[in-house]
Design a protein around this motif. Structure first.
Motif, PDB file in Angstrom:
ATOM      1  N   MET A 169     -67.456  76.672  54.065  1.00 21.41           N
ATOM      2  CA  MET A 169     -67.501  78.133  54.061  1.00 21.41           C
ATOM      3  C   MET A 169     -66.207  78.687  53.462  1.00 21.41           C
ATOM      4  SD  MET A 169     -68.738  81.236  56.053  1.00 21.41           S
ATOM      5  CE  MET A 169     -69.781  80.462  57.190  1.00 21.41           C
ATOM      6  N   MET A 170     -66.361  79.679  52.627  1.00 18.16           N
ATOM      7  CA  MET A 170     -65.213  80.302  51.980  1.00 18.16           C
ATOM      8  C   MET A 170     -64.451  81.164  52.982  1.00 18.16           C
ATOM      9  SD  MET A 170     -65.418  82.625  48.582  1.00 18.16           S
ATOM     10  CE  MET A 170     -66.707  81.538  48.028  1.00 18.16           C
ATOM     11  N   LYS A 171     -63.131  81.116  52.925  1.00 21.76           N
ATOM     12  CA  LYS A 171     -62.333  81.922  53.846  1.00 21.76           C
ATOM     13  C   LYS A 171     -61.401  82.837  53.065  1.00 21.76           C
ATOM     14  CE  LYS A 171     -59.598  82.180  57.874  1.00 21.76           C
ATOM     15  NZ  LYS A 171     -58.362  81.818  58.469  1.00 21.76           N
ATOM     16  N   ILE A 172     -61.455  84.115  53.397  1.00 23.52           N
ATOM     17  CA  ILE A 172     -60.543  85.058  52.766  1.00 23.52           C
ATOM     18  C   ILE A 172     -59.658  85.699  53.824  1.00 23.52           C
ATOM     19  CG2 ILE A 172     -62.165  85.567  50.917  1.00 23.52           C
ATOM     20  CD1 ILE A 172     -62.601  88.311  52.295  1.00 23.52           C
ATOM     21  N   VAL A 173     -58.524  86.188  53.383  1.00 24.71           N
ATOM     22  CA  VAL A 173     -57.622  86.923  54.263  1.00 24.71           C
ATOM     23  C   VAL A 173     -57.401  88.286  53.613  1.00 24.71           C
ATOM     24  CG1 VAL A 173     -55.257  87.040  55.142  1.00 24.71           C
ATOM     25  CG2 VAL A 173     -56.489  84.873  55.205  1.00 24.71           C
ATOM     26  N   THR A 174     -57.663  89.347  54.385  1.00 26.75           N
ATOM     27  CA  THR A 174     -57.357  90.692  53.901  1.00 26.75           C
ATOM     28  C   THR A 174     -56.067  91.125  54.592  1.00 26.75           C
ATOM     29  OG1 THR A 174     -58.808  91.657  55.597  1.00 26.75           O
ATOM     30  CG2 THR A 174     -59.742  91.361  53.390  1.00 26.75           C
ATOM     31  N   VAL A 175     -55.217  91.802  53.836  1.00 26.04           N
ATOM     32  CA  VAL A 175     -53.873  92.102  54.338  1.00 26.04           C
ATOM     33  C   VAL A 175     -53.577  93.586  54.224  1.00 26.04           C
ATOM     34  CG1 VAL A 175     -51.444  91.450  54.142  1.00 26.04           C
ATOM     35  CG2 VAL A 175     -53.204  89.862  53.346  1.00 26.04           C
ATOM     36  N   CYS A 176     -53.020  94.149  55.306  1.00 28.79           N
ATOM     37  CA  CYS A 176     -52.495  95.513  55.216  1.00 28.79           C
ATOM     38  C   CYS A 176     -51.196  95.570  56.004  1.00 28.79           C
ATOM     39  CB  CYS A 176     -53.508  96.545  55.724  1.00 28.79           C
ATOM     40  SG  CYS A 176     -53.799  96.537  57.498  1.00 28.79           S
ATOM     41  N   GLY A 177     -50.569  96.695  56.035  1.00 26.58           N
ATOM     42  CA  GLY A 177     -49.261  96.825  56.673  1.00 26.58           C
ATOM     43  C   GLY A 177     -49.263  96.431  58.141  1.00 26.58           C
ATOM     44  N   MET A 178     -50.287  96.842  58.879  1.00 29.20           N
ATOM     45  CA  MET A 178     -50.311  96.614  60.317  1.00 29.20           C
ATOM     46  C   MET A 178     -51.248  95.486  60.741  1.00 29.20           C
ATOM     47  SD  MET A 178     -48.112  98.796  60.974  1.00 29.20           S
ATOM     48  CE  MET A 178     -47.957  99.161  62.698  1.00 29.20           C
ATOM     49  N   GLY A 179     -52.194  95.100  59.908  1.00 27.88           N
ATOM     50  CA  GLY A 179     -53.095  94.017  60.262  1.00 27.88           C
ATOM     51  C   GLY A 179     -54.372  94.458  60.951  1.00 27.88           C
ATOM     52  N   PHE A 180     -54.587  95.753  61.022  1.00 30.95           N
ATOM     53  CA  PHE A 180     -55.865  96.262  61.530  1.00 30.95           C
ATOM     54  C   PHE A 180     -56.128  97.567  60.790  1.00 30.95           C
ATOM     55  CE2 PHE A 180     -52.441  97.452  64.390  1.00 30.95           C
ATOM     56  CZ  PHE A 180     -52.570  98.815  64.483  1.00 30.95           C
ATOM     57  N   GLY A 181     -57.285  98.143  60.962  1.00 26.00           N
ATOM     58  CA  GLY A 181     -57.592  99.367  60.220  1.00 26.00           C
ATOM     59  C   GLY A 181     -57.980  99.040  58.801  1.00 26.00           C
ATOM     60  N   THR A 182     -57.053  99.230  57.878  1.00 22.92           N
ATOM     61  CA  THR A 182     -57.352  99.045  56.460  1.00 22.92           C
ATOM     62  C   THR A 182     -57.853  97.648  56.146  1.00 22.92           C
ATOM     63  OG1 THR A 182     -55.513 100.546  56.029  1.00 22.92           O
ATOM     64  CG2 THR A 182     -56.430  99.424  54.139  1.00 22.92           C
ATOM     65  N   SER A 183     -57.152  96.625  56.637  1.00 20.97           N
ATOM     66  CA  SER A 183     -57.542  95.254  56.291  1.00 20.97           C
ATOM     67  C   SER A 183     -58.879  94.879  56.924  1.00 20.97           C
ATOM     68  CB  SER A 183     -56.454  94.246  56.683  1.00 20.97           C
ATOM     69  OG  SER A 183     -56.153  94.336  58.054  1.00 20.97           O
ATOM     70  N   LEU A 184     -59.150  95.410  58.109  1.00 16.20           N
ATOM     71  CA  LEU A 184     -60.425  95.134  58.771  1.00 16.20           C
ATOM     72  C   LEU A 184     -61.578  95.789  58.010  1.00 16.20           C
ATOM     73  CD1 LEU A 184     -61.310  93.541  61.207  1.00 16.20           C
ATOM     74  CD2 LEU A 184     -61.185  95.624  62.571  1.00 16.20           C
ATOM     75  N   MET A 185     -61.355  97.026  57.587  1.00 16.21           N
ATOM     76  CA  MET A 185     -62.360  97.753  56.799  1.00 16.21           C
ATOM     77  C   MET A 185     -62.623  97.015  55.484  1.00 16.21           C
ATOM     78  SD  MET A 185     -62.145 101.734  55.681  1.00 16.21           S
ATOM     79  CE  MET A 185     -61.196 101.413  54.204  1.00 16.21           C
ATOM     80  N   LEU A 186     -61.554  96.572  54.853  1.00 14.35           N
ATOM     81  CA  LEU A 186     -61.650  95.844  53.585  1.00 14.35           C
ATOM     82  C   LEU A 186     -62.430  94.543  53.782  1.00 14.35           C
ATOM     83  CD1 LEU A 186     -60.770  95.787  50.633  1.00 14.35           C
ATOM     84  CD2 LEU A 186     -58.598  94.796  51.351  1.00 14.35           C
ATOM     85  N   LEU A 187     -62.133  93.833  54.849  1.00 12.04           N
ATOM     86  CA  LEU A 187     -62.824  92.578  55.146  1.00 12.04           C
ATOM     87  C   LEU A 187     -64.324  92.820  55.340  1.00 12.04           C
ATOM     88  CD1 LEU A 187     -62.852  89.566  55.768  1.00 12.04           C
ATOM     89  CD2 LEU A 187     -62.218  90.117  58.129  1.00 12.04           C
ATOM     90  N   MET A 188     -64.671  93.846  56.102  1.00 10.87           N
ATOM     91  CA  MET A 188     -66.083  94.139  56.349  1.00 10.87           C
ATOM     92  C   MET A 188     -66.791  94.525  55.046  1.00 10.87           C
ATOM     93  SD  MET A 188     -65.967  95.727  60.241  1.00 10.87           S
ATOM     94  CE  MET A 188     -66.030  97.367  59.696  1.00 10.87           C
ATOM     95  N   ASP A 189     -66.107  95.287  54.203  1.00  9.19           N
ATOM     96  CA  ASP A 189     -66.685  95.660  52.902  1.00  9.19           C
ATOM     97  C   ASP A 189     -66.929  94.411  52.055  1.00  9.19           C
ATOM     98  OD1 ASP A 189     -66.699  98.353  53.462  1.00  9.19           O
ATOM     99  OD2 ASP A 189     -64.875  98.814  52.331  1.00  9.19           O
ATOM    100  N   ILE A 190     -65.944  93.530  51.985  1.00 11.86           N
ATOM    101  CA  ILE A 190     -66.061  92.317  51.165  1.00 11.86           C
ATOM    102  C   ILE A 190     -67.179  91.423  51.691  1.00 11.86           C
ATOM    103  CG2 ILE A 190     -64.899  90.169  50.471  1.00 11.86           C
ATOM    104  CD1 ILE A 190     -62.271  91.879  50.461  1.00 11.86           C
ATOM    105  N   GLN A 191     -67.265  91.276  53.016  1.00  6.40           N
ATOM    106  CA  GLN A 191     -68.322  90.445  53.594  1.00  6.40           C
ATOM    107  C   GLN A 191     -69.698  91.022  53.278  1.00  6.40           C
ATOM    108  OE1 GLN A 191     -66.639  90.202  57.619  1.00  6.40           O
ATOM    109  NE2 GLN A 191     -66.387  88.003  57.327  1.00  6.40           N
ATOM    110  N   ALA A 192     -69.830  92.352  53.336  1.00  2.00           N
ATOM    111  CA  ALA A 192     -71.111  92.998  53.025  1.00  2.00           C
ATOM    112  C   ALA A 192     -71.459  92.817  51.547  1.00  2.00           C
ATOM    113  CB  ALA A 192     -71.045  94.481  53.384  1.00  2.00           C
ATOM    114  N   ILE A 193     -70.468  92.980  50.672  1.00  2.00           N
ATOM    115  CA  ILE A 193     -70.677  92.815  49.226  1.00  2.00           C
ATOM    116  C   ILE A 193     -71.086  91.370  48.931  1.00  2.00           C
ATOM    117  CG2 ILE A 193     -69.474  92.736  46.991  1.00  2.00           C
ATOM    118  CD1 ILE A 193     -67.779  95.186  48.087  1.00  2.00           C
ATOM    119  N   ALA A 194     -70.354  90.404  49.510  1.00  2.00           N
ATOM    120  CA  ALA A 194     -70.637  88.983  49.288  1.00  2.00           C
ATOM    121  C   ALA A 194     -72.050  88.658  49.753  1.00  2.00           C
ATOM    122  CB  ALA A 194     -69.614  88.120  50.023  1.00  2.00           C
TER     123      ALA A 194
END
Length: 95
Positions: A1-26
């Motif tokens: 399984m492919m593993k990605i890491v999304t990164v933002c300043g605090m580690g929640f909020g932006t990066s979590l939203m980005l991760l969910m978007d990428i998972q949905a797109i994938a």
């Protein structure tokens, strides 16, 4: 399984939203992607196939051994898809 890491300043909020978007797109392209949303400090040296971050943060990740995808507008799902899907497809083929 492919593993990605999304990164933002605090580690929640932006990066979590980005991760969910990428998972949905994938998923819409038939790929399963495992991911983790982290802050910049935790991102360094993380085991993953690639990282995704905002353009400001991605500059701080230039030393990483994996591809770091830089997103200019984190709300633009089209930009995210255009930048992330070619990497997901390339990594999938390489396995």
């Amino acid at each position: 399984m492919m593993k990605i890491v999304t990164v933002c300043g605090m580690g929640f909020g932006t990066s979590l939203m980005l991760l969910m978007d990428i998972q949905a797109i994938a998923k819409s392209h038939g790929y399963e992607v495992e991911g983790e949303a982290v802050d910049l400090g935790s991102a360094k040296g993380k085991e993953c196939d690639f990282m995704v971050a905002s353009s400001e943060i991605s500059a701080e990740l230039s030393e990483e051994s994996v591809d770091v995808i830089s997103i200019n507008n984190l709300l633009d799902k089209k930009e995210i898809e255009e930048k992330v899907m070619p990497v997901i497809e390339r990594i999938s083929k390489g396995r």
